[in-house]
Design a protein around this motif. Structure first.
Motif, PDB file in Angstrom:
ATOM      1  N   PHE A  21       1.430  -1.772   1.415  1.00 13.22           N
ATOM      2  CA  PHE A  21       0.529  -1.994   0.384  1.00 13.22           C
ATOM      3  C   PHE A  21      -0.203  -3.250   0.913  1.00 13.22           C
ATOM      4  O   PHE A  21       0.055  -4.498   0.599  1.00 13.22           O
ATOM      5  CB  PHE A  21       1.415  -2.103  -0.625  1.00 13.22           C
ATOM      6  N   ASP A  22      -1.608  -2.949   1.361  1.00 14.64           N
ATOM      7  CA  ASP A  22      -2.332  -4.207   2.105  1.00 14.64           C
ATOM      8  C   ASP A  22      -3.282  -4.805   0.675  1.00 14.64           C
ATOM      9  O   ASP A  22      -3.756  -5.833   1.096  1.00 14.64           O
ATOM     10  CB  ASP A  22      -3.315  -3.618   2.931  1.00 14.64           C
ATOM     11  N   ASN A  23      -2.905  -4.355  -0.609  1.00 16.84           N
ATOM     12  CA  ASN A  23      -3.656  -5.193  -1.777  1.00 16.84           C
ATOM     13  C   ASN A  23      -2.750  -5.462  -2.652  1.00 16.84           C
ATOM     14  O   ASN A  23      -2.823  -5.428  -4.039  1.00 16.84           O
ATOM     15  CB  ASN A  23      -4.878  -4.307  -2.356  1.00 16.84           C
ATOM     16  N   PHE A  24      -1.559  -6.107  -2.178  1.00 16.64           N
ATOM     17  CA  PHE A  24      -0.438  -6.301  -2.965  1.00 16.64           C
ATOM     18  C   PHE A  24      -0.478  -7.901  -3.023  1.00 16.64           C
ATOM     19  O   PHE A  24      -0.516  -8.426  -2.104  1.00 16.64           O
ATOM     20  CB  PHE A  24       0.896  -6.006  -2.227  1.00 16.64           C
ATOM     21  N   PHE A  25      -0.182  -8.275  -4.311  1.00 12.76           N
ATOM     22  CA  PHE A  25      -0.301  -9.794  -4.836  1.00 12.76           C
ATOM     23  C   PHE A  25       0.709 -10.315  -5.404  1.00 12.76           C
ATOM     24  O   PHE A  25       1.491  -9.678  -6.019  1.00 12.76           O
ATOM     25  CB  PHE A  25      -1.632 -10.365  -5.568  1.00 12.76           C
ATOM     26  N   HIS A  26       1.042 -11.531  -5.020  1.00 10.95           N
ATOM     27  CA  HIS A  26       2.214 -12.387  -5.667  1.00 10.95           C
ATOM     28  C   HIS A  26       1.772 -12.696  -6.957  1.00 10.95           C
ATOM     29  O   HIS A  26       0.423 -13.014  -7.297  1.00 10.95           O
ATOM     30  CB  HIS A  26       2.814 -13.706  -4.882  1.00 10.95           C
ATOM     31  N   GLN A  27       2.578 -12.973  -8.130  1.00  7.02           N
ATOM     32  CA  GLN A  27       2.155 -13.422  -9.094  1.00  7.02           C
ATOM     33  C   GLN A  27       3.021 -14.484  -9.844  1.00  7.02           C
ATOM     34  O   GLN A  27       3.186 -14.465 -11.132  1.00  7.02           O
ATOM     35  CB  GLN A  27       2.414 -11.995 -10.288  1.00  7.02           C
TER      36      GLN A  27
ATOM     37  N   PRO B 264       2.737  -9.333   1.880  1.00  9.34           N
ATOM     38  CA  PRO B 264       3.129  -8.031   2.123  1.00  9.34           C
ATOM     39  C   PRO B 264       4.062  -7.354   1.238  1.00  9.34           C
ATOM     40  O   PRO B 264       5.014  -7.749   0.609  1.00  9.34           O
ATOM     41  CB  PRO B 264       3.733  -8.358   3.738  1.00  9.34           C
ATOM     42  N   LEU B 265       3.891  -5.980   1.259  1.00 13.45           N
ATOM     43  CA  LEU B 265       4.935  -5.158   0.642  1.00 13.45           C
ATOM     44  C   LEU B 265       5.021  -3.875   1.530  1.00 13.45           C
ATOM     45  O   LEU B 265       4.088  -2.954   1.750  1.00 13.45           O
ATOM     46  CB  LEU B 265       4.574  -4.903  -0.828  1.00 13.45           C
ATOM     47  N   PHE B 266       6.289  -3.635   1.916  1.00 19.37           N
ATOM     48  CA  PHE B 266       6.601  -2.527   2.712  1.00 19.37           C
ATOM     49  C   PHE B 266       7.765  -1.778   1.921  1.00 19.37           C
ATOM     50  O   PHE B 266       8.880  -2.416   1.550  1.00 19.37           O
ATOM     51  CB  PHE B 266       7.313  -2.845   3.925  1.00 19.37           C
ATOM     52  N   ILE B 267       7.639  -0.384   1.934  1.00 27.29           N
ATOM     53  CA  ILE B 267       8.744   0.285   1.334  1.00 27.29           C
ATOM     54  C   ILE B 267       9.035   1.375   2.177  1.00 27.29           C
ATOM     55  O   ILE B 267       8.235   2.437   2.344  1.00 27.29           O
ATOM     56  CB  ILE B 267       8.277   0.978  -0.168  1.00 27.29           C
ATOM     57  N   HIS B 268      10.067   1.342   2.836  1.00 25.65           N
ATOM     58  CA  HIS B 268      10.787   2.484   3.447  1.00 25.65           C
ATOM     59  C   HIS B 268      11.482   3.538   2.821  1.00 25.65           C
ATOM     60  O   HIS B 268      12.258   3.074   2.280  1.00 25.65           O
ATOM     61  CB  HIS B 268      11.465   1.937   4.735  1.00 25.65           C
ATOM     62  N   VAL B 269      11.060   4.696   2.939  1.00 24.78           N
ATOM     63  CA  VAL B 269      11.732   5.713   1.958  1.00 24.78           C
ATOM     64  C   VAL B 269      12.402   7.020   3.139  1.00 24.78           C
ATOM     65  O   VAL B 269      11.522   7.630   3.662  1.00 24.78           O
ATOM     66  CB  VAL B 269      11.073   6.430   1.207  1.00 24.78           C
ATOM     67  N   PRO B 270      13.541   7.255   3.371  1.00 17.79           N
ATOM     68  CA  PRO B 270      13.955   8.149   4.290  1.00 17.79           C
ATOM     69  C   PRO B 270      13.420   9.433   3.878  1.00 17.79           C
ATOM     70  O   PRO B 270      13.426   9.894   2.870  1.00 17.79           O
ATOM     71  CB  PRO B 270      15.509   7.981   4.190  1.00 17.79           C
ATOM     72  N   GLY B 271      13.117   9.969   4.948  1.00 11.71           N
ATOM     73  CA  GLY B 271      12.525  11.498   4.735  1.00 11.71           C
ATOM     74  C   GLY B 271      11.128  11.531   4.176  1.00 11.71           C
ATOM     75  O   GLY B 271      10.525  12.835   4.007  1.00 11.71           O
ATOM     76  N   MET B 272      10.547  10.475   4.110  1.00 11.64           N
ATOM     77  CA  MET B 272       9.063  10.344   3.616  1.00 11.64           C
ATOM     78  C   MET B 272       8.139   9.583   4.731  1.00 11.64           C
ATOM     79  O   MET B 272       8.380   8.560   5.280  1.00 11.64           O
ATOM     80  CB  MET B 272       8.858   9.741   2.382  1.00 11.64           C
TER      81      MET B 272
ATOM     82  N   GLY C 109       5.530   7.335   5.740  1.00  4.08           N
ATOM     83  CA  GLY C 109       4.537   6.498   5.176  1.00  4.08           C
ATOM     84  C   GLY C 109       3.313   6.057   5.593  1.00  4.08           C
ATOM     85  O   GLY C 109       2.577   7.090   6.504  1.00  4.08           O
ATOM     86  N   LYS C 110       2.551   5.252   4.640  1.00  5.43           N
ATOM     87  CA  LYS C 110       1.020   5.109   5.018  1.00  5.43           C
ATOM     88  C   LYS C 110       0.712   3.982   4.458  1.00  5.43           C
ATOM     89  O   LYS C 110       1.408   3.391   3.669  1.00  5.43           O
ATOM     90  CB  LYS C 110       0.166   6.308   4.492  1.00  5.43           C
ATOM     91  N   THR C 111      -0.623   3.687   4.636  1.00  2.00           N
ATOM     92  CA  THR C 111      -0.986   2.093   3.976  1.00  2.00           C
ATOM     93  C   THR C 111      -1.638   2.512   2.758  1.00  2.00           C
ATOM     94  O   THR C 111      -2.450   3.498   2.648  1.00  2.00           O
ATOM     95  CB  THR C 111      -2.324   1.600   4.932  1.00  2.00           C
ATOM     96  N   ILE C 112      -1.084   1.842   1.630  1.00  2.00           N
ATOM     97  CA  ILE C 112      -1.714   2.056   0.323  1.00  2.00           C
ATOM     98  C   ILE C 112      -2.760   1.128  -0.049  1.00  2.00           C
ATOM     99  O   ILE C 112      -2.068  -0.052   0.011  1.00  2.00           O
ATOM    100  CB  ILE C 112      -0.393   2.095  -0.958  1.00  2.00           C
ATOM    101  N   HIS C 113      -3.730   1.174  -0.226  1.00  2.00           N
ATOM    102  CA  HIS C 113      -4.878   0.381  -0.763  1.00  2.00           C
ATOM    103  C   HIS C 113      -4.855  -0.061  -2.164  1.00  2.00           C
ATOM    104  O   HIS C 113      -5.755  -1.255  -2.411  1.00  2.00           O
ATOM    105  CB  HIS C 113      -6.308   0.742  -0.405  1.00  2.00           C
ATOM    106  N   LYS C 114      -4.305   0.312  -3.107  1.00  2.00           N
ATOM    107  CA  LYS C 114      -4.245   0.121  -4.396  1.00  2.00           C
ATOM    108  C   LYS C 114      -3.925  -1.518  -4.698  1.00  2.00           C
ATOM    109  O   LYS C 114      -3.102  -1.972  -4.217  1.00  2.00           O
ATOM    110  CB  LYS C 114      -3.399   1.015  -5.226  1.00  2.00           C
TER     111      LYS C 114
END
Length: 640
Positions: free
Chosen positions: A291-297, A509-517, A519-524
């Motif tokens: 997730f490349d547009n993920f922000f800390h809050q 940064p936010l990375f989420i590894h999901v077995p069997g899926m 992944g890709k870059t999420i721009h939200k």
């Protein structure tokens, strides 16, 4: 003058002269401090004027209290008050140099709980800081040299004058501030505004009132406070994406907190070398969603605030840390929700359990096991900053992780990449930066070391057979490089770090590894408060029954608005910083009306979350199938 004489006030009186010297010295010293140490964002001449006058009222008031003392000790007491005020100002200076924030009373309680911060504090000090005590030194020399022959008559009658004048000046100050910033005391989440308009000492008084008010709110709260909140949250619920919902049902969960890691470091090359080659590879190969547009809050609680959002999908407090000030609240955390699905929960942390009051708040979250420093080899070569180095910490954690019954919900808190980012010899051969700033230079080495540790951890998970049955969530907890290093960061990024650019640098940064899926870059555009519902939906747990502020980032109904704890926000279209509105795409300043709608939504989200937390409203809320946590059922004692 005749009226002043009624109170025994005369400018020829040595006591009055000594008092005025003390007021003027503190006034000008404070104003100079504002200008050289604090980035308060002065936008107009009125704000400049208010910044200049706002130290006067508190100086008159607190120093004026000395007139109420016994006459023989008056001079010494006045100097003592001057010293205490100077010390408080200097404490805020040191705190601000790293956190770009001001000390609140809740933060003071955090400091009493958290040890091991001496090294960071000392690195922020300078021999030139003696300036902050020059007024006290001058007054002390005048007192000892008897340059001022202070009389011994009663001063109590005089006290009425400075105390009354202090109140009058403050009210004048406040009226001008309200004219420039309406509802300053009721609507502002930003401490910078309060200090800019009212002054450091008046802000501290306001903070004390707010802290007391927060305690009273819990006492007066009832279940009736929940109706409006529940309706608003459920009306804004984003339904799960059927393509993702339940894809990780029954799998383990492994969270990894990436200390101080900001997104600018991803794919960054120093002297032709990637700083974080392993994390880069996860994003490039699709091994994980990135997730490349993920922000800390986060707010003042920093790492603990990030933990709180990850576990509860609620915002942290505007002052202090939930971990310190609201540890006795009722929570419906991720680990607690998953208990009905036979999950065991554990946290791994290379510091002692009392650090940031984790031993108490984890009980409220319903975390089953807490593997703290007592489970690790805390020898000198394994420890730096706030605890254990990442590589030995993750290596020694593997047998503990393997001992957990599956499925488990676990969290690892990394510590090495922490300010001031100095590395021990032999920990990494990665080069330091060359940007004219020691902290920024060392950051690249420290981040590279963390990246190496993470690669080792992933390899161990694969070797032990856990990787293919575990959702792995890695997130940057908060910024690492503060605004005080903007000159060096301008060289790093190749752009001037304006307030707008600094807001964009709050990406982590936010990375989420999901077995069997794949992944890709999420721009939200998304934030830390959204991670919990996103992960629970992957596990097949619908969060609609819970009072959570965040939403599933994978949902087609997800609305891209990221509120910051100070009331600012960022969306794909507009960004608000210090009340100013910008185009997120170009950085061009826009009319404030362009930010009105997301500004109102941001305020509503923060206010709803604050009401839930400060009033402890979840004690009145009973989701179907949820078994409330009894903190007394959890104890963290290493019996080995």
């Amino acid at each position: 003058m005749e009226r002043l004489k009624k109170f025994g006030v005369s400018l020829h009186d040595k006591n009055v002269q000594f008092f005025l010297i003390a007021v003027i010295l503190f006034w000008f010293k404070t104003y100079i401090t504002y200008r050289i140490e604090f980035n308060l964002g002065i936008d107009n001449e009125l704000q400049q004027f208010l910044l200049f006058i706002n130290p006067i009222s508190s100086a008159l008031f607190f120093l004026g209290l000395s007139f109420l003392s016994k006459k023989k000790r008056w001079g010494a007491i006045l100097v003592g008050i001057e010293f205490v005020m100077s010390f408080w100002l200097y404490a805020n200076v040191v705190y601000y140099r790293f956190f770009n924030d001001f000390i609140t009373l809740p933060v003071l309680s955090q400091l009493t709980v958290n040890g091991g911060q001496t090294e960071s504090a000392l690195s922020l000090m300078s021999p030139f800081d003696v300036f902050y005590f020059t007024d006290t030194i001058i007054l002390l020399l005048l007192l000892v040299s008897k340059r001022f022959s202070l009389n011994a008559r009663s001063n109590r009658k005089i006290a009425f004058v400075p105390l009354t004048l202090a109140v009058a000046i403050f009210m004048f100050n406040l009226s001008l501030a309200e004219a420039d910033r309406p509802e300053l005391l009721t609507r502002s989440f930003d401490r910078n505004y309060l200090v800019k308009y009212l002054g450091i000492n008046n802000f501290s008084i306001y903070d004390g009132i707010q802290s007391t008010r927060s305690s009273m709110q819990r006492t007066l709260a009832s279940s009736d406070d929940l109706t409006e909140i529940e309706n608003t949250i459920k009306a804004n619920f984003a339904k799960p994406n059927p393509d993702y919902f339940g894809k990780a049902k029954g799998m383990n969960v492994i969270y990894v907190s990436l200390e101080s890691l900001q997104s600018f470091i991803i794919d960054y090359k120093l002297d032709g070398q990637e700083v974080t080659p392993f994390l880069n590879s996860l994003a490039r190969t699709g091994e994980a969603f990135y997730f490349d547009n993920f922000f800390h809050q986060t707010g003042q609680g920093k790492t603990s605030d990030a933990e709180f959002m990850m576990e509860n999908s609620l915002y942290p407090l505007s002052q202090g840390s939930v971990f310190i000030n609201k540890a006795q609240n009722t929570y419906q955390s991720g680990p607690a929700i998953l208990k009905s699905r036979d999950y065991t929960s554990a946290t791994f942390h290379g510091n002692y359990k009392t650090f940031w009051n984790r031993n108490e708040v984890y009980r409220a979250f319903g975390i089953d096991h807490f593997f703290d420093a007592t489970y690790y080899n805390m020898s000198n070569e394994n420890v730096k900053n706030y605890g254990m180095k990442d590589e030995p910490f993750l290596k020694e954690s593997m047998p503990l992780l393997e001992s957990l019954p599956q499925p488990f919900y676990s969290k690892f808190i990394l510590l090495s990449n922490h300010f001031p980012f100095a590395m021990d010899e032999g920990d990494t051969d990665f080069p330091a930066g060359d940007f004219g700033d020691k902290v920024v230079n060392q950051y690249f080495q420290s981040a590279h070391y963390m990246d190496q540790a993470l690669e080792q951890f992933f390899n161990d998970l694969k070797a032990d057979g856990l990787y293919d049955n575990s959702v792995i969530v890695m997130y940057g907890d908060h910024y690492g490089i503060s605004e005080n290093h903007n000159d060096a960061m301008a060289q790093v990024t190749g752009e001037e770090i304006t307030p707008f650019k600094n807001a964009q640098l709050q990406r982590v940064p936010l990375f989420i590894h999901v077995p069997g899926m794949q992944g890709k870059t999420i721009h939200k555009y998304s934030g830390q408060v959204d991670v919990m519902p996103t992960v629970l939906h992957l596990l097949g747990v619908n969060t609609n029954d819970y009072l959570q502020i965040g939403n599933d980032i994978f949902s087609s109904e997800y609305k891209e608005l990221v509120p910051f704890r100070n009331g600012d926000f960022v969306t794909p279209e507009v960004t608000q910083v210090n009340g100013n509105c910008y185009s997120t795409d170009t950085g061009e300043e826009l009319d404030v009306q362009a930010c009105e709608s997301p500004d109102q939504i941001t305020k509503e989200k923060l206010e709803i979350s604050d009401r839930i937390v400060t009033k402890d409203l979840l004690r009145f809320y009973k989701p179907e199938g949820f078994v409330p946590i009894n903190p007394d059922d959890y104890q963290y004692n290493n019996a080995r």
